[in-house]
Write a protein that holds these residues in place. Structure first.
Motif, short mmCIF file in Angstrom:
data_model
loop_
_atom_site.label_atom_id
_atom_site.label_comp_id
_atom_site.label_asym_id
_atom_site.label_seq_id
_atom_site.Cartn_x
_atom_site.Cartn_y
_atom_site.Cartn_z
N ARG A 100 0.82 -1.22 0.00
CA ARG A 100 -0.12 0.21 -0.08
C ARG A 100 0.82 1.29 0.05
O ARG A 100 1.92 1.37 0.50
N ALA A 101 0.22 2.21 -0.57
CA ALA A 101 0.92 3.70 -0.53
C ALA A 101 1.37 3.91 0.91
O ALA A 101 0.60 3.88 1.61
N GLY A 102 2.62 4.41 1.23
CA GLY A 102 3.07 5.01 2.42
C GLY A 102 3.49 3.67 3.28
O GLY A 102 4.20 4.01 4.35
N THR A 103 3.72 2.43 2.83
CA THR A 103 4.16 1.40 3.65
C THR A 103 5.63 1.46 2.77
O THR A 103 5.95 1.97 2.06
N ARG A 104 6.37 0.51 3.42
CA ARG A 104 7.78 0.38 3.15
C ARG A 104 7.81 -0.92 2.18
O ARG A 104 7.37 -1.89 2.11
N LEU A 105 8.43 -0.65 1.02
CA LEU A 105 9.01 -1.78 0.11
C LEU A 105 10.38 -1.95 0.25
O LEU A 105 11.27 -1.20 -0.05
N ARG A 106 10.76 -3.03 0.77
CA ARG A 106 12.28 -3.50 1.11
C ARG A 106 12.56 -4.42 -0.15
O ARG A 106 11.85 -5.22 -0.63
N LEU A 107 13.78 -4.15 -0.70
CA LEU A 107 14.31 -4.98 -1.82
C LEU A 107 15.75 -5.48 -1.51
O LEU A 107 16.81 -4.97 -1.59
N PRO A 108 15.47 -6.44 -0.42
CA PRO A 108 16.63 -7.02 0.14
C PRO A 108 17.82 -7.83 -0.90
O PRO A 108 18.77 -7.60 -0.55
N VAL A 109 17.37 -8.31 -1.80
CA VAL A 109 18.26 -8.90 -2.93
C VAL A 109 19.08 -7.91 -3.43
O VAL A 109 20.36 -7.94 -3.98
N LEU A 110 18.51 -6.82 -4.10
CA LEU A 110 19.16 -5.60 -4.66
C LEU A 110 20.11 -5.22 -3.64
O LEU A 110 21.43 -4.87 -4.03
N ALA A 111 19.80 -4.88 -2.45
CA ALA A 111 20.57 -4.42 -1.34
C ALA A 111 22.02 -5.28 -1.34
O ALA A 111 23.07 -4.88 -1.19
N GLU A 112 21.75 -6.56 -1.32
CA GLU A 112 22.71 -7.59 -1.20
C GLU A 112 23.69 -7.42 -2.42
O GLU A 112 24.77 -7.64 -2.42
N THR A 113 23.10 -7.33 -3.70
CA THR A 113 23.58 -6.99 -4.84
C THR A 113 24.62 -6.18 -5.13
O THR A 113 26.02 -6.19 -5.34
N TYR A 114 24.11 -4.89 -4.26
CA TYR A 114 25.19 -3.88 -4.43
C TYR A 114 26.27 -3.98 -3.14
O TYR A 114 27.44 -3.30 -3.42
N ARG A 115 25.94 -4.65 -2.04
CA ARG A 115 27.06 -4.92 -1.11
C ARG A 115 28.22 -5.71 -1.64
O ARG A 115 29.18 -5.65 -1.47
N ARG A 116 27.53 -6.86 -2.55
CA ARG A 116 28.53 -7.76 -3.32
C ARG A 116 29.71 -6.57 -4.15
O ARG A 116 30.95 -6.82 -4.18
N VAL A 117 28.72 -5.66 -4.98
CA VAL A 117 29.75 -4.69 -5.53
C VAL A 117 30.75 -4.01 -4.69
O VAL A 117 31.91 -3.80 -5.35
#
Length: 633
Positions: free
Chosen positions: A189-206
């Motif tokens: 829903r609008a106003g809630t959080r959308l977490r993208l943990p796999v993307l975050a991990e991809t950038y951590r690996r970079v």
């Protein structure tokens, strides 16, 4: 000028003026990220890269990590450069390869339309060459937003509601990534959080791959991880081993390989430029004709030949003169016709850009503009620069009227095309844009786009979808925009940098696909006129161009020329104006023959701008969409 704006004129946002640094972008969180970089000693280049990477997280329906970005940068005291972050067609992608699949176009969604993801390479090259920050510092805000969750925009919710059924039935990896909320079908829903943990991990690996040491070496290792390492390996496997339903109605794998990614590098190029005869000392810088940027230059040249911009754009009462808007619309039609005939990445036979921007050619084109609107009765009207005969796609020339009628109502399919304003003026989304200027005088303008969440199924190992810019190629040989291995699709992405007396004055741009150079040109002409008016009237030196007030002016555009995205619709003679447009302007344009329709008063364009003027740094952001913000001090 459109109106004589006083310091007390009512505008939607303050006229931001300072001396330290300014950032404007299409999302308030991304702007805050950019300003935080400046506050911590980063340059405009560092701030632009961090802002652009954050935009991929906070506006995932409008751009993504596997998208593309053209960047115009003017380092302090140096020349203007274009960094091309537009990836190329895979080695296996060709007209014959698409035709062999039983298709007459590159689908608007799915894996067949994927080109090499260019955005990361462009940001890496930009910071490596002109920035100062480490990979960890630049990527840090994007990682934090992806891991902790960004607030869901109402348009993200609406996009996911439209796509939820398709995700559940056909693109399961996208369902697992985005349908993780508590709304119907799992839509956040609008106003809630959308977490993208796999993307975050991809950038951590970079970041891990980048290591430590000089930032130039870090960015080279980060680039290698993306284009030769684990990211390229995941993309290669996904395209080769999976097939997904696309807008053709069939399931297809992709042409893109790890080898394609390893062979590609972002490039640094000279900009296409035009000196404005009606505004001495003013030079407008755009990308080359592999994008649509020179459309703006052609329109400005034609307007100059007609004398538009040498005087006020309004009468003594401040009412905008419809005559200049008529001239602008007609010049735009001619420039877009040239785009269809001449623009593209055609390799050994590049577009004749010098001839397309020749003052004599533009004056001759301006002479084709009459007192009444071109309604398309004779089809598109490209010119013959340097005496060359123009060549249009056969789908356009075979029967212009029948083609337009058939395409006007054609369905693009779920997620196809670029998410922009439709012909009814309903905003379905956009691309994104950012502009940054720092206290040292470096200026950056960039328009990231592509790989939006509705474009293609998510690569599960990476947490993001691939792009679909390949749909802009023509599946017909012999055209500048024909599909060719290793070539760039003719993109609509079009940042702008304006110099005055050789120094940066304005950097601006907007989302909006084919409309980008229309909305930006209208705003720029209004800014030019306002600045010229102030100089002519002898205002005190402290008088500054009203950037925010100009962005708040009613906007308009035409869909006369074929769109760049499937199904490439056209609406000859059309003119869409915001319903705030003055009645006398609408009536006059209709008397001139334009097929005027109205849209919601705050729906056309999301232009951002930063500037350097009067010893100050400036910034403004569009109120349309209620997302864009500027910040600075």
């Amino acid at each position: 000028m459109p109106r004589v704006h006083s310091p007390t004129s009512l505008v939607t946002r303050p006229e931001l003026t300072g001396t330290f640094g300014m950032v404007a972008s299409t999302h308030w969180l991304a702007t805050a990220v950019g300003q935080s970089v400046l506050e911590r000693g980063g340059t405009a280049v560092d701030a632009a890269a961090a802002t652009g990477l954050a935009l991929q997280v906070v506006e995932p329906h409008l751009n993504g990590p596997a998208g593309e970005v053209p960047v115009i940068v003017r380092p302090a005291g140096g020349p203007v450069h274009v960094v091309c972050g537009q990836g190329t067609a895979p080695a296996r992608a060709s007209v014959d390869a698409v035709v062999d699949l039983g298709l007459d176009h590159v689908p608007g969604t799915g894996l067949l339309a994927a080109t090499v993801p260019g955005s990361f390479g462009a940001w890496a090259l930009l910071v490596q060459r002109w920035g100062t920050w480490s990979v960890a510092d630049v990527l840090g805000p994007a990682i934090s937003l992806a891991a902790d969750g960004a607030p869901v925009l109402d348009r993200v919710e609406a996009t996911l509601q439209r796509m939820a059924g398709h995700f559940r039935e056909h693109w399961g990896t996208s369902a697992e990534t985005y349908l993780v909320g508590d709304g119907p079908d799992g839509v956040p829903r609008a106003g809630t959080r959308l977490r993208l943990p796999v993307l975050a991990e991809t950038y951590r690996r970079v970041v891990d791959a980048a290591g430590t040491g000089p930032h130039e070496q870090q960015w080279e290792r980060a680039r290698a991880a993306w284009y030769e390492g684990f990211v390229a390996e995941a993309v290669d496997a996904f395209c080769a081993r999976t097939s997904w339903l696309d807008s053709s109605g069939e399931a297809h794998g992709g042409f893109l390989t790890g080898a394609d990614m390893a062979a590609w590098h972002a490039t640094v190029e000279e900009p296409a430029t035009l000196d404005l005869a009606q505004h001495p000392g003013v030079t407008v810088c755009k990308t080359g004709a592999w994008g649509q940027g020179p459309v703006m230059l052609q329109v400005l040249g034609m307007l100059g030949a007609l004398g538009v911009g040498t005087g006020p754009l309004a009468d003594a009462e401040g009412r905008e003169d419809p005559a200049w808007l008529h001239a602008w619309v007609e010049a735009t039609k001619l420039a877009l016709a040239d785009r269809e005939a001449w623009f593209g990445d055609s390799g050994d036979d590049p577009p004749p850009l010098a001839d397309l921007l020749d003052p004599a050619y533009l004056a001759a084109r301006a002479g084709e503009i009459g007192t009444h609107a071109d309604l398309g009765a004779h089809g598109l009207r490209p010119g013959a620069p340097g005496g060359r005969a123009p060549v249009l796609p056969t789908s356009v020339t075979a029967s212009w009227a029948d083609w337009c009628a058939g395409r006007a109502g054609a369905a693009a399919g779920a997620g196809a095309g670029e998410p922009t304003v439709d012909r009814a003026g309903v905003t379905r989304g956009d691309t994104v844009h950012l502009d940054v200027v720092d206290r040292w005088g470096t200026v950056v303008s960039a328009t990231p786009s592509g790989a939006w969440l509705q474009s293609s199924p998510v690569v599960p190992a990476l947490g993001f979808p691939l792009g679909t810019r390949g749909q802009m190629f023509r599946v017909e040989p012999g055209l500048p925009a024909s599909l060719r291995p290793g070539r760039r699709p003719r993109t609509t992405l079009s940042p702008t940098l304006v110099l005055r007396d050789g120094e940066p004055w304005l950097a601006l741009g907007t989302p909006g696909g084919d409309q980008q150079d229309q909305w930006t040109t209208v705003s720029l002409v209004r800014m030019l006129a306002a600045a010229a008016h102030g100089r002519r009237e002898g205002e005190r030196p402290a008088a500054l161009t009203p950037l925010q007030a100009v962005l708040d002016e009613p906007m308009l555009h035409t869909d006369h020329a074929p769109g760049s995205f499937h199904p490439r619709g056209a609406d000859p003679g059309s003119l869409l104006v915001e319903d705030r447009t003055a009645p006398h302007v609408v009536d006059d344009l209709r008397r001139r023959g334009h097929r005027v329709a109205t849209a919601d008063g705050w729906s056309l364009g999301r232009t951002c701008v930063v500037g350097v003027e009067g010893g100050f740094l400036r910034a403004a952001a569009n109120a349309r969409g209620a997302q864009g913000y500027a910040a600075g001090r």
